[in-house]
Structure formats: structure tokens, C-alpha cells
Design a protein around this motif. Structure first.
Motif, PDB file in Angstrom:
ATOM      1  N   LEU A   1      -0.941   1.384  -6.642  1.00 62.66           N
ATOM      2  CA  LEU A   1      -2.083   2.294  -6.675  1.00 62.66           C
ATOM      3  C   LEU A   1      -3.345   1.555  -7.103  1.00 62.66           C
ATOM      4  O   LEU A   1      -4.426   1.760  -6.544  1.00 62.66           O
ATOM      5  CB  LEU A   1      -1.798   3.459  -7.625  1.00 62.66           C
ATOM      6  CG  LEU A   1      -0.565   4.311  -7.301  1.00 62.66           C
ATOM      7  CD1 LEU A   1      -0.394   5.408  -8.356  1.00 62.66           C
ATOM      8  CD2 LEU A   1      -0.665   4.929  -5.912  1.00 62.66           C
ATOM      9  N   ARG A   2      -3.210   0.669  -8.068  1.00 64.15           N
ATOM     10  CA  ARG A   2      -4.377  -0.056  -8.580  1.00 64.15           C
ATOM     11  C   ARG A   2      -4.915  -1.078  -7.582  1.00 64.15           C
ATOM     12  O   ARG A   2      -6.113  -1.384  -7.583  1.00 64.15           O
ATOM     13  CB  ARG A   2      -4.044  -0.748  -9.902  1.00 64.15           C
ATOM     14  CG  ARG A   2      -4.014   0.213 -11.086  1.00 64.15           C
ATOM     15  CD  ARG A   2      -3.951  -0.533 -12.399  1.00 64.15           C
ATOM     16  NE  ARG A   2      -4.111   0.369 -13.530  1.00 64.15           N
ATOM     17  CZ  ARG A   2      -5.278   0.793 -14.010  1.00 64.15           C
ATOM     18  NH1 ARG A   2      -6.398   0.385 -13.430  1.00 64.15           N
ATOM     19  NH2 ARG A   2      -5.334   1.605 -15.040  1.00 64.15           N
TER      20      ARG A   2
ATOM     21  N   GLU B   1      -5.895  14.015  -7.710  1.00 61.05           N
ATOM     22  CA  GLU B   1      -4.648  14.311  -6.993  1.00 61.05           C
ATOM     23  C   GLU B   1      -3.485  13.449  -7.447  1.00 61.05           C
ATOM     24  O   GLU B   1      -2.329  13.887  -7.426  1.00 61.05           O
ATOM     25  CB  GLU B   1      -4.858  14.119  -5.491  1.00 61.05           C
ATOM     26  CG  GLU B   1      -5.776  15.150  -4.851  1.00 61.05           C
ATOM     27  CD  GLU B   1      -5.992  14.886  -3.369  1.00 61.05           C
ATOM     28  OE1 GLU B   1      -5.576  13.799  -2.885  1.00 61.05           O
ATOM     29  OE2 GLU B   1      -6.569  15.752  -2.691  1.00 61.05           O
ATOM     30  N   ASN B   2      -3.756  12.208  -7.886  1.00 63.40           N
ATOM     31  CA  ASN B   2      -2.670  11.253  -8.104  1.00 63.40           C
ATOM     32  C   ASN B   2      -2.518  10.750  -9.535  1.00 63.40           C
ATOM     33  O   ASN B   2      -1.435  10.308  -9.905  1.00 63.40           O
ATOM     34  CB  ASN B   2      -2.864  10.040  -7.186  1.00 63.40           C
ATOM     35  CG  ASN B   2      -2.819  10.415  -5.725  1.00 63.40           C
ATOM     36  OD1 ASN B   2      -1.781  10.766  -5.194  1.00 63.40           O
ATOM     37  ND2 ASN B   2      -3.974  10.353  -5.060  1.00 63.40           N
TER      38      ASN B   2
ATOM     39  N   ASN C   1       0.828  -1.207   0.000  1.00 63.64           N
ATOM     40  CA  ASN C   1       0.000   0.000   0.000  1.00 63.64           C
ATOM     41  C   ASN C   1       0.863   1.259   0.000  1.00 63.64           C
ATOM     42  O   ASN C   1       1.791   1.393   0.794  1.00 63.64           O
ATOM     43  CB  ASN C   1      -0.909  -0.006   1.234  1.00 63.64           C
ATOM     44  CG  ASN C   1      -2.075   0.940   1.116  1.00 63.64           C
ATOM     45  OD1 ASN C   1      -2.289   1.561   0.081  1.00 63.64           O
ATOM     46  ND2 ASN C   1      -2.836   1.047   2.194  1.00 63.64           N
ATOM     47  N   SER C   2       0.549   2.180  -0.887  1.00 60.31           N
ATOM     48  CA  SER C   2       1.283   3.442  -0.999  1.00 60.31           C
ATOM     49  C   SER C   2       0.668   4.486  -0.086  1.00 60.31           C
ATOM     50  O   SER C   2      -0.557   4.558   0.076  1.00 60.31           O
ATOM     51  CB  SER C   2       1.234   3.932  -2.451  1.00 60.31           C
ATOM     52  OG  SER C   2       1.650   5.281  -2.545  1.00 60.31           O
ATOM     53  N   ILE C   3       1.502   5.336   0.489  1.00 63.08           N
ATOM     54  CA  ILE C   3       1.005   6.436   1.321  1.00 63.08           C
ATOM     55  C   ILE C   3       0.089   7.359   0.509  1.00 63.08           C
ATOM     56  O   ILE C   3      -0.768   8.047   1.075  1.00 63.08           O
ATOM     57  CB  ILE C   3       2.189   7.232   1.937  1.00 63.08           C
ATOM     58  CG1 ILE C   3       1.713   8.225   2.994  1.00 63.08           C
ATOM     59  CG2 ILE C   3       3.007   7.920   0.854  1.00 63.08           C
ATOM     60  CD1 ILE C   3       1.097   7.610   4.205  1.00 63.08           C
ATOM     61  N   LEU C   4       0.211   7.344  -0.818  1.00 63.46           N
ATOM     62  CA  LEU C   4      -0.680   8.149  -1.659  1.00 63.46           C
ATOM     63  C   LEU C   4      -2.136   7.712  -1.531  1.00 63.46           C
ATOM     64  O   LEU C   4      -3.046   8.477  -1.833  1.00 63.46           O
ATOM     65  CB  LEU C   4      -0.251   8.067  -3.123  1.00 63.46           C
ATOM     66  CG  LEU C   4       1.122   8.640  -3.479  1.00 63.46           C
ATOM     67  CD1 LEU C   4       1.440   8.373  -4.954  1.00 63.46           C
ATOM     68  CD2 LEU C   4       1.191  10.128  -3.192  1.00 63.46           C
ATOM     69  N   ASN C   5      -2.357   6.483  -1.083  1.00 66.32           N
ATOM     70  CA  ASN C   5      -3.719   5.958  -0.955  1.00 66.32           C
ATOM     71  C   ASN C   5      -4.340   6.234   0.414  1.00 66.32           C
ATOM     72  O   ASN C   5      -5.561   6.111   0.561  1.00 66.32           O
ATOM     73  CB  ASN C   5      -3.714   4.439  -1.168  1.00 66.32           C
ATOM     74  CG  ASN C   5      -3.184   4.019  -2.520  1.00 66.32           C
ATOM     75  OD1 ASN C   5      -3.281   4.761  -3.491  1.00 66.32           O
ATOM     76  ND2 ASN C   5      -2.629   2.827  -2.591  1.00 66.32           N
ATOM     77  N   TYR C   6      -3.544   6.567   1.410  1.00 66.85           N
ATOM     78  CA  TYR C   6      -4.002   6.496   2.800  1.00 66.85           C
ATOM     79  C   TYR C   6      -5.145   7.455   3.120  1.00 66.85           C
ATOM     80  O   TYR C   6      -6.107   7.071   3.790  1.00 66.85           O
ATOM     81  CB  TYR C   6      -2.829   6.748   3.750  1.00 66.85           C
ATOM     82  CG  TYR C   6      -2.010   5.528   4.086  1.00 66.85           C
ATOM     83  CD1 TYR C   6      -1.499   4.705   3.082  1.00 66.85           C
ATOM     84  CD2 TYR C   6      -1.723   5.190   5.399  1.00 66.85           C
ATOM     85  CE1 TYR C   6      -0.728   3.594   3.388  1.00 66.85           C
ATOM     86  CE2 TYR C   6      -0.956   4.080   5.720  1.00 66.85           C
ATOM     87  CZ  TYR C   6      -0.465   3.286   4.713  1.00 66.85           C
ATOM     88  OH  TYR C   6       0.286   2.180   5.010  1.00 66.85           O
TER      89      TYR C   6
END
Length: 414
Positions: free
Chosen positions: A161-162, A180-181, A118-123
Motif C-alpha cells: 500500500l505504501r 476507504e483503506n 501493487n494491490s488491487i486496493l490501489n487500482y
């Protein structure tokens, strides 16, 4: 003089149509114009049929279906505001926590909202997803996603991300996440069918998770509440540094620029929303020289989290208090097996109960029965895993339709 009846008959014949040809061609019928409203309705119906068909295909057939999809889809099957705890993060969350065991021993309902790598971009979006469905006593957020090195490219890796974005509804939270991403390349995320249309070649031989998602939907919930583990005992060939972790709390190094910026955005969101039911954590690992830098970044994360006024429980620094055994309780350097999972679930819940007065909420009789069934399936899962480990036939065991059938003979009798 012509007879009267002949005269009448002669003049009663219809007049020749001006449009008819000299050689007796049939007269053309006037063209009836289609009404614009009818045409519009037909077009709308056609479009609706197309999108409904496409939606069904990308939901259940032409999609990338794996344990990430099954876990996130099943979260949305949980009754609204029925969970006491939601665990959020990456693979540490879904391997180290056992919701069925937690319900059996503590009568707390919980779910694991986590995706692989899991990426911090998803949190931030994931936290919004959770709060849109649940009002838990606590959201426990494991922050491994903030610890990737800039050189890893794991934070922006498409698959990471996916694993999240392909498996949540297209709602305002996802739209904001896309803006945003992803930006201009969002169309494939809105319509994953465009990316995964080739999956039809696997049909019907490799559709295990597609069937699992469908069966969960028909049942109305999943049994293992997002858990995945591997029936293995790991024996490290690298020297563990866990004995020195408690004394190394001040050993730190900076986060990546993107990772720190995104972590701060998450924390600012929590502060702006006045969220008092979130706690940030670092789950235990076997730390070796190769992963020492990540341990140091986890210490830095603690400083940043506390800067925003939130609690950070670093279970690497308190590893010696968890009762975990590196020789029996892990299935690799980063993840606990079922033996460690049970131990750590107990330690974590008892820590949360003593710090935050975490208590179970009232459930309906139907909800209680579902959770008793989930608890039974975890008991079966543990027994089956133990059997595989003892026989040396260990393998990954995620919740899918085949595993559920395998576990049925191991279910306890009530």
C-alpha cells in the motif's frame, strides 16, 4: 527673601513619582501589551515555516525513496494531456514495457504508472490519479493485483500500500483512498516523515533515489518513463506449462473475497464514469505447477471484466502468438528481460493499434526533443543490458542517477 532664580529653580524640579520607593528606586515602565493580531501572525508564520520544512524533508530527504517513488513522482512531471498510452499495474507493467522503444518505433508517447506488488486496493485511486493529469487514448490496466491468494496477505500488506500512497500528492483522491483503506491510522500516511524520520542516519551515503527524484524534478521529466528491468536470462528448473495455456481458457478458480469485491468496485467506477479508453490485460508469464492457480484466477478475472462490458486481453492464453522464447526472454518466471520486453512491446502496441485505432498525438518541438532523448536513453539501456547479459554480470537496472551516468557513453549519436 530668596533670590528669584533660586526660587524658580527649586520649584522647577520634577515631582517624585508615587511609584518610586523611599530609597530612590527607578520607576517601572508601563507594560506594553502585545496586540492579538501581531501574535497571531507570528504563530501562523512559525507554523508555516514548520510545515514547509517538514514538507521538504519528507519529500526529498526523510522518505522511503526507491524506484517506486522515482516512477510515480516523475509521472507528475509529464506535461498534462501529452501521453497516448498509460500502462498501469504491478511489476509486470514496468518490466515488460519499453516506452522509449515504443516512441522510437511507433511515435506513441507512453508512461508506466505501476508499483511493486501493487494491490488491487490501489487500482481505482491510481486510475483517478492518471485521469487527473492525462487524457490518453488508452489506459492499459494489468490486473495482477487482483490475483493474490487470500493466504498471501499481499493485498493488505503495508509495504504494498505504501509503495503507492507514500508517493502521490495529498489530494482528494488520496484522502478518499485513506478513508476507504486505512481509516483511523491515516496520520502516518499523511505525514510519512513520522514513519521514516530515522532515514537521516543514512544521509549522505545512501541517498541515490533522493538525488534521482531531485534531478528528475530539475530536468522536468525522467528518461525511462517508469521502466525497470534486470539484465539476466532466466533458465527455469521447473516444467513450463505454457504450451497448454491456449487450451486451458476454461480452467478457472474463484478470486479471493476482498480481491473480487475490490475489482468489481473498480469496474463499476469505470462504467459509472463511462470510460471508453480503458482496456484490461494479463501480461505473459512462465506458468508452472506452483503458479497454475494464479493462471486460473486470471481466467476468472476475464469473465468478471467482460461482465461489466470491458475488453480483457489475456496474453497468457495467446502466449504462442507473442513470439516470446522462455529460454531467452525472461529474467524470472514472471518478468521479461530486455529481449522479451522489446518483443512484447511490439506485439502489444500492434494489437492495440489494430483493435483501437491508437494514433500519436501532436507534440510541440520541445516535447519531441524530450521524447527523442528518452528514446536514446532506452537504446543505451538496451545496449548496456545486452553487454551485461553477455558478460554474465547481470543485475537489476532501475532508473537512478548512477545508472544515467553509466548510460551516457552508450547513447547513440544523432
Amino acid at each position: 527673601m530668596k533670590p528669584k532664580h533660586l526660587y524658580t529653580a527649586a520649584h522647577s524640579e520634577p515631582a517624585q513619582n508615587d511609584t518610586a520607593g523611599k530609597h530612590g528606586e527607578k520607576a517601572e515602565k508601563p507594560v506594553r501589551k502585545k496586540r492579538p493580531a501581531v501574535r497571531a501572525v507570528k504563530i501562523i508564520c512559525l507554523l508555516l515555516a514548520f510545515f514547509v520544512t517538514a514538507g521538504v524533508l519528507q519529500e526529498f530527504v526523510l522518505c522511503h525513496a526507491d524506484h517506486n517513488r522515482q516512477r510515480l513522482k516523475a509521472f507528475y512531471l509529464e506535461d498534462d494531456n501529452s501521453l497516448d498510452v498509460v500502462f498501469m499495474g504491478a511489476s509486470e507493467a514496468y518490466s515488460d514495457i519499453a516506452p522509449g522503444h515504443i516512441y522510437d518505433k511507433y511515435h506513441l508517447t507512453s508512461y508506466i504508472f505501476a508499483t511493486q506488488s501493487n494491490s488491487i486496493l490501489n487500482y481505482k485511486a491510481q486510475l483517478k490519479n492518471i485521469l487527473s493529469k492525462q487524457n490518453p487514448g488508452l489506459v492499459v490496466i494489468e490486473l495482477n493485483g487482483a490475483l493474490y491468494d487470500d493466504n498471501d496477505n499481499e493485498t493488505t500488506k503495508e509495504s504494498n500500500l505504501r509503495n503507492y500512497a507514500d508517493n502521490v500528492p495529498l489530494d482528494p483522491v488520496k484522502v478518499e483512498w485513506l478513508a476507504e483503506n486505512i481509516g483511523a491510522d491515516s496520520l502516518e500516511y499523511v505525514f510519512p516523515l513520522m514513519k521514516y524520520h530515522g532515514v537521516w542516519q543514512d544521509f549522505p551515503n545512501d541517498m541515490t533515489y533522493q538525488k534521482t527524484v531531485w534531478e528528475d524534478k530539475l530536468r522536468g521529466y525522467c528518461y525511462l518513463k517508469g521502466m525497470l528491468n534486470e539484465a539476466t536470462i532466466f533458465q527455469s528448473t521447473q516444467r513450463s506449462m505454457n504450451d497448454s495455456l491456449a487450451q486451458s481458457a476454461n480452467s478457472k478458480q474463484p478470486l479471493g473475497v476482498l480481491e473480487e469485491q475490490t475489482l468489481r468496485e473498480l469496474l463499476q467506477f469505470c462504467r459509472d464514469e463511462n470510460l471508453t479508453n480503458v482496456v484490461f490485460v494479463r501480461f505473459p508469464h512462465i506458468v508452472v505447477r506452483r503458479t497454475w492457480a494464479r493462471f486460473e484466477r486470471a481466467n476468472t478475472v476475464g469473465d468478471i471484466v467482460r461482465e461489466y462490458g470491458f475488453d480483457y486481453l489475456n496474453f497468457e492464453q495467446t502466449y504462442d502468438q507473442t513470439d516470446l522464447d522462455e529460454t531467452t526472454d525472461f529474467y524470472n518466471l514472471d518478468h521479461l528481460n530486455v529481449y522479451g520486453q522489446k518483443k512484447f512491446s511490439d506485439y502489444l502496441i500492434e494489437t492495440l493499434q489494430s483493435r483501437y485505432q491508437l494514433a500519436p498525438r501532436a507534440l510541440t518541438a520541445e516535447q519531441q526533443q524530450k521524447w527523442l532523448t528518452a528514446s536514446d536513453y532506452y537504446t543505451a539501456y538496451f545496449t548496456y543490458s545486452d553487454e551485461l547479459i553477455q558478460s554474465g554480470k547481470g543485475r537489476e537496472l532501475s532508473e537512478d542517477t548512477d545508472l544515467i551516468k553509466t548510460l551516457q557513453p552508450y547513447l547513440p549519436r544523432r
